[in-house]
Design an enzyme around this catalytic site. Structure first.
Site, PDB file in Angstrom:
ATOM      1  N   ASP A   9       0.891  -1.154   0.000  1.00  0.00           N
ATOM      2  CA  ASP A   9       0.000   0.000   0.000  1.00  0.00           C
ATOM      3  C   ASP A   9       0.935   1.212   0.000  1.00  0.00           C
ATOM      4  O   ASP A   9       1.775   1.343   0.899  1.00  0.00           O
ATOM      5  CB  ASP A   9      -0.847  -0.066   1.284  1.00  0.00           C
ATOM      6  CG  ASP A   9      -1.687   1.177   1.487  1.00  0.00           C
ATOM      7  OD1 ASP A   9      -1.470   2.191   0.791  1.00  0.00           O
ATOM      8  OD2 ASP A   9      -2.561   1.125   2.367  1.00  0.00           O
ATOM      9  N   ILE A  10       0.797   2.071  -0.968  1.00  0.00           N
ATOM     10  CA  ILE A  10       1.785   3.149  -1.132  1.00  0.00           C
ATOM     11  C   ILE A  10       1.803   4.102   0.069  1.00  0.00           C
ATOM     12  O   ILE A  10       2.823   4.718   0.357  1.00  0.00           O
ATOM     13  CB  ILE A  10       1.548   3.912  -2.461  1.00  0.00           C
ATOM     14  CG1 ILE A  10       2.841   4.609  -2.893  1.00  0.00           C
ATOM     15  CG2 ILE A  10       0.390   4.886  -2.358  1.00  0.00           C
ATOM     16  CD1 ILE A  10       2.842   5.076  -4.327  1.00  0.00           C
ATOM     17  N   ASN A  23      -6.338  13.675 -10.128  1.00  0.00           N
ATOM     18  CA  ASN A  23      -7.064  14.211 -11.291  1.00  0.00           C
ATOM     19  C   ASN A  23      -6.700  15.690 -11.429  1.00  0.00           C
ATOM     20  O   ASN A  23      -5.995  16.243 -10.576  1.00  0.00           O
ATOM     21  CB  ASN A  23      -8.577  14.009 -11.141  1.00  0.00           C
ATOM     22  CG  ASN A  23      -9.089  14.633  -9.854  1.00  0.00           C
ATOM     23  OD1 ASN A  23      -8.865  15.816  -9.592  1.00  0.00           O
ATOM     24  ND2 ASN A  23      -9.748  13.829  -9.028  1.00  0.00           N
ATOM     25  N   VAL A  32      -6.104   5.401  -5.336  1.00  0.00           N
ATOM     26  CA  VAL A  32      -4.897   5.708  -4.568  1.00  0.00           C
ATOM     27  C   VAL A  32      -4.946   7.154  -4.053  1.00  0.00           C
ATOM     28  O   VAL A  32      -4.450   7.462  -2.965  1.00  0.00           O
ATOM     29  CB  VAL A  32      -3.630   5.393  -5.409  1.00  0.00           C
ATOM     30  CG1 VAL A  32      -3.382   6.381  -6.493  1.00  0.00           C
ATOM     31  CG2 VAL A  32      -2.413   5.265  -4.510  1.00  0.00           C
ATOM     32  N   ASP A  33      -5.571   8.018  -4.813  1.00  0.00           N
ATOM     33  CA  ASP A  33      -5.745   9.429  -4.429  1.00  0.00           C
ATOM     34  C   ASP A  33      -6.498   9.514  -3.101  1.00  0.00           C
ATOM     35  O   ASP A  33      -6.055  10.176  -2.133  1.00  0.00           O
ATOM     36  CB  ASP A  33      -6.550  10.122  -5.554  1.00  0.00           C
ATOM     37  CG  ASP A  33      -6.471  11.638  -5.498  1.00  0.00           C
ATOM     38  OD1 ASP A  33      -5.758  12.148  -4.618  1.00  0.00           O
ATOM     39  OD2 ASP A  33      -7.123  12.297  -6.341  1.00  0.00           O
ATOM     40  N   SER A 116      -2.730   5.747 -13.794  1.00  0.00           N
ATOM     41  CA  SER A 116      -3.757   5.553 -14.838  1.00  0.00           C
ATOM     42  C   SER A 116      -4.310   4.137 -14.942  1.00  0.00           C
ATOM     43  O   SER A 116      -5.204   3.888 -15.746  1.00  0.00           O
ATOM     44  CB  SER A 116      -3.231   5.954 -16.242  1.00  0.00           C
ATOM     45  OG  SER A 116      -3.193   7.357 -16.365  1.00  0.00           O
TER      46      SER A 116
HETATM   47  N1  AR6 Z   1      -1.363   1.821  -2.928  1.00  0.00           N
HETATM   48  C1  AR6 Z   1      -0.833   1.536  -4.120  1.00  0.00           C
HETATM   49  N2  AR6 Z   1      -1.558   1.449  -5.242  1.00  0.00           N
HETATM   50  C2  AR6 Z   1      -2.882   1.642  -5.150  1.00  0.00           C
HETATM   51  C3  AR6 Z   1      -3.528   1.950  -3.930  1.00  0.00           C
HETATM   52  C4  AR6 Z   1      -2.703   2.045  -2.775  1.00  0.00           C
HETATM   53  N3  AR6 Z   1      -3.203   2.315  -1.568  1.00  0.00           N
HETATM   54  N4  AR6 Z   1      -4.860   2.099  -4.168  1.00  0.00           N
HETATM   55  C5  AR6 Z   1      -5.048   1.881  -5.479  1.00  0.00           C
HETATM   56  N5  AR6 Z   1      -3.868   1.593  -6.078  1.00  0.00           N
HETATM   57  P1  AR6 Z   1      -6.348   4.804  -9.504  1.00  0.00           P
HETATM   58  P2  AR6 Z   1      -5.889   6.306 -11.989  1.00  0.00           P
HETATM   59  C6  AR6 Z   1      -3.563   1.286  -7.484  1.00  0.00           C
HETATM   60  O1  AR6 Z   1      -7.742   4.515  -9.879  1.00  0.00           O
HETATM   61  O2  AR6 Z   1      -6.224   5.131 -12.801  1.00  0.00           O
HETATM   62  C7  AR6 Z   1      -8.891   8.892  -8.676  1.00  0.00           C
HETATM   63  O3  AR6 Z   1     -10.224   9.057  -8.303  1.00  0.00           O
HETATM   64  C8  AR6 Z   1      -4.677   0.748  -8.309  1.00  0.00           C
HETATM   65  O4  AR6 Z   1      -4.801  -0.667  -8.111  1.00  0.00           O
HETATM   66  O5  AR6 Z   1      -6.085   5.195  -8.094  1.00  0.00           O
HETATM   67  O6  AR6 Z   1      -4.707   7.121 -12.357  1.00  0.00           O
HETATM   68  C9  AR6 Z   1      -8.217  10.208  -9.047  1.00  0.00           C
HETATM   69  O7  AR6 Z   1      -8.747  11.305  -8.307  1.00  0.00           O
HETATM   70  C10 AR6 Z   1      -4.212   1.073  -9.702  1.00  0.00           C
HETATM   71  O8  AR6 Z   1      -3.336   0.048 -10.187  1.00  0.00           O
HETATM   72  O9  AR6 Z   1      -5.706   5.977 -10.406  1.00  0.00           O
HETATM   73  C11 AR6 Z   1      -8.549  10.327 -10.501  1.00  0.00           C
HETATM   74  O10 AR6 Z   1      -9.804  10.862 -10.713  1.00  0.00           O
HETATM   75  C12 AR6 Z   1      -3.411   2.335  -9.521  1.00  0.00           C
HETATM   76  O11 AR6 Z   1      -3.225   2.495  -8.111  1.00  0.00           O
HETATM   77  C13 AR6 Z   1      -8.505   8.908 -10.969  1.00  0.00           C
HETATM   78  O12 AR6 Z   1      -8.819   8.102  -9.847  1.00  0.00           O
HETATM   79  C14 AR6 Z   1      -4.071   3.597 -10.058  1.00  0.00           C
HETATM   80  O13 AR6 Z   1      -5.474   3.523  -9.862  1.00  0.00           O
HETATM   81  C15 AR6 Z   1      -7.129   8.522 -11.445  1.00  0.00           C
HETATM   82  O14 AR6 Z   1      -7.168   7.235 -11.986  1.00  0.00           O
END
Ligand code: AR6
Length: 354
Positions: A9-10, A23, A32-33, A116
């Site tokens: 978990d980052i 975003n 992750v945000d 992404s």
């Molecule tokens: N630690 C590490 N990686 C993670 C974690 C974590 N705690 N949680 C999720 N991931 P995403 P995007 C991974 O959707 O595609 C947001 O709402 C996850 O499995 O977080 O760039 C923003 O505000 C995936 O592989 O980001 C934007 O609106 C990766 O992180 C939008 O989502 C990215 O998934 C950005 O979408």
């Protein structure tokens, strides 16, 4: 400095900076945000409000608040729309700009999520390729410890061609060595020959001599016409791993930095190896240098022997490395991607941060 793919978990990463897949508003979201904002506390959102958003492919930095990381670098990945809309270049820019910002702010370690690859729909295996390529490219010119944090399983990588090829190779080698007793016997004979070859090194790091030993009945190859160079061979028989490594680097015409970078080995670890003639590296470290130096399989066996190891067909890790070396694939990051998929130790080294 090295690059590692880790499962975590980052928000738990103890690094100088973690990167947020944000975003354009930079005002928080899901994935992750959301996790980063929750872990950092409200101070992060307050600071984000002052930044005026961020364009796709760009990056902005804030403090880390309650996170173990000192900074958060917010970058905005492209939304996947089929691949025809500059997605790859934009995603590459996210990694490059985030890393540049980290360096500008004196960071020595940075952790990325797969930008992404969640809500924005970028196919995960491709997103990982882009990440690995962009990070590797940046590290050619910078000293930085970079982690790519994969959240949950990495099944998405299983469909990749290279992974399928490696798996087929493992299956073949296993089938060969565990089912057919004749093959098993001849494999043992081969290993005895290889061990003999490993003990027998000539000036060109065992190549000529080892080839002769592998042929068993063939006479010992001399480095030049005439008698074998026993002095040189005896000298090298005593050679430890560290000495052998330094000699190989010179023979390959590489600089130390080129070698440890290609090996994905930390500069400090390299200095330790260089200054300690009795240094005993781990097996992955030996393989990392074998890959960096583009050694043949015979040479790799020799180098492993210098550190007290043998190449074993009972170990999937060894078989995977054998596959890459035999195939002439010497890209440590490509190899690590596959090792990661197989849940194996990666080549090179970093410091534990989790
Ligand atoms: N630690 C590490 N990686 C993670 C974690 C974590 N705690 N949680 C999720 N991931 P995403 P995007 C991974 O959707 O595609 C947001 O709402 C996850 O499995 O977080 O760039 C923003 O505000 C995936 O592989 O980001 C934007 O609106 C990766 O992180 C939008 O989502 C990215 O998934 C950005 O979408």
């Amino acid at each position: 400095m090295p690059f590692e793919i880790v499962r975590n978990d980052i928000t738990k990463m103890k690094v100088d900076a973690i990167v947020n897949a944000a975003n354009r508003s930079l005002l928080g979201g899901g994935g992750v945000d959301g996790a980063i904002h929750r872990a950092a506390g409200p101070g992060l959102l307050e600071e984000c409000r002052t930044l005026g958003g961020c364009e796709t492919g760009q990056a902005k930095i804030t403090r880390g608040y309650r996170l173990p990381a000192r900074y958060v670098i917010h970058t905005v990945g492209p939304i996947w729309r089929g691949g025809q809309y500059n997605e790859r270049a934009l995603l590459t820019a996210c990694y490059r700009n985030s890393l540049a910002l980290a360096v500008e702010n004196g960071c020595e370690s940075v952790a990325f999520p797969l930008i992404s690859a969640g809500a924005y729909g970028y196919p995960k295996a491709e997103a990982m390729d882009v990440a690995v390529a962009a990070i590797a490219r940046f590290l050619e010119a910078h000293d930085l410890m970079v982690y790519l944090v994969v959240f949950g399983g990495a099944e998405f990588l299983a469909g990749k061609k290279l992974f399928r090829e490696v798996r087929a190779y493992i299956d073949d080698v296993y089938a060969e060595s565990h089912v057919n007793r004749d093959v098993e016997r001849s494999r043992r004979t081969l290993w005895r020959e290889e061990e003999k070859a490993a003990r027998c090194l000539d000036e060109a790091f065992g190549e000529a001599c080892a080839d002769a030993c592998m042929g068993d009945s063939a006479p010992m190859a001399a480095p030049s016409p005439g008698k074998p160079d026993w002095d040189s061979m005896l000298r090298q028989a005593d050679e430890g791993f560290s000495e052998a490594l330094m000699r190989l680097i010179d023979e390959k015409g590489m600089t130390d930095a080129q070698c440890y970078k290609r090996a994905n080995v930390d500069r400090k670890l390299f200095s330790k190896i260089r200054s300690n003639p009795d240094y005993r590296p781990s097996k992955p470290t030996v393989f990392a240098f074998a890959v960096a130096l583009e050694l043949t399989l015979t040479q790799t066996v020799s180098l492993l022997a210098r550190a007290g190891f043998a190449l074993s067909h009972s170990s999937r890790f060894d078989i995977i490395l054998e596959y890459f070396i035999k195939s002439g694939i010497y890209d440590v990051f490509e190899i690590n991607e596959v090792l990661f998929q197989f849940d194996m130790p990666l080549l090179g080294s970093g410091t534990a941060v989790m």
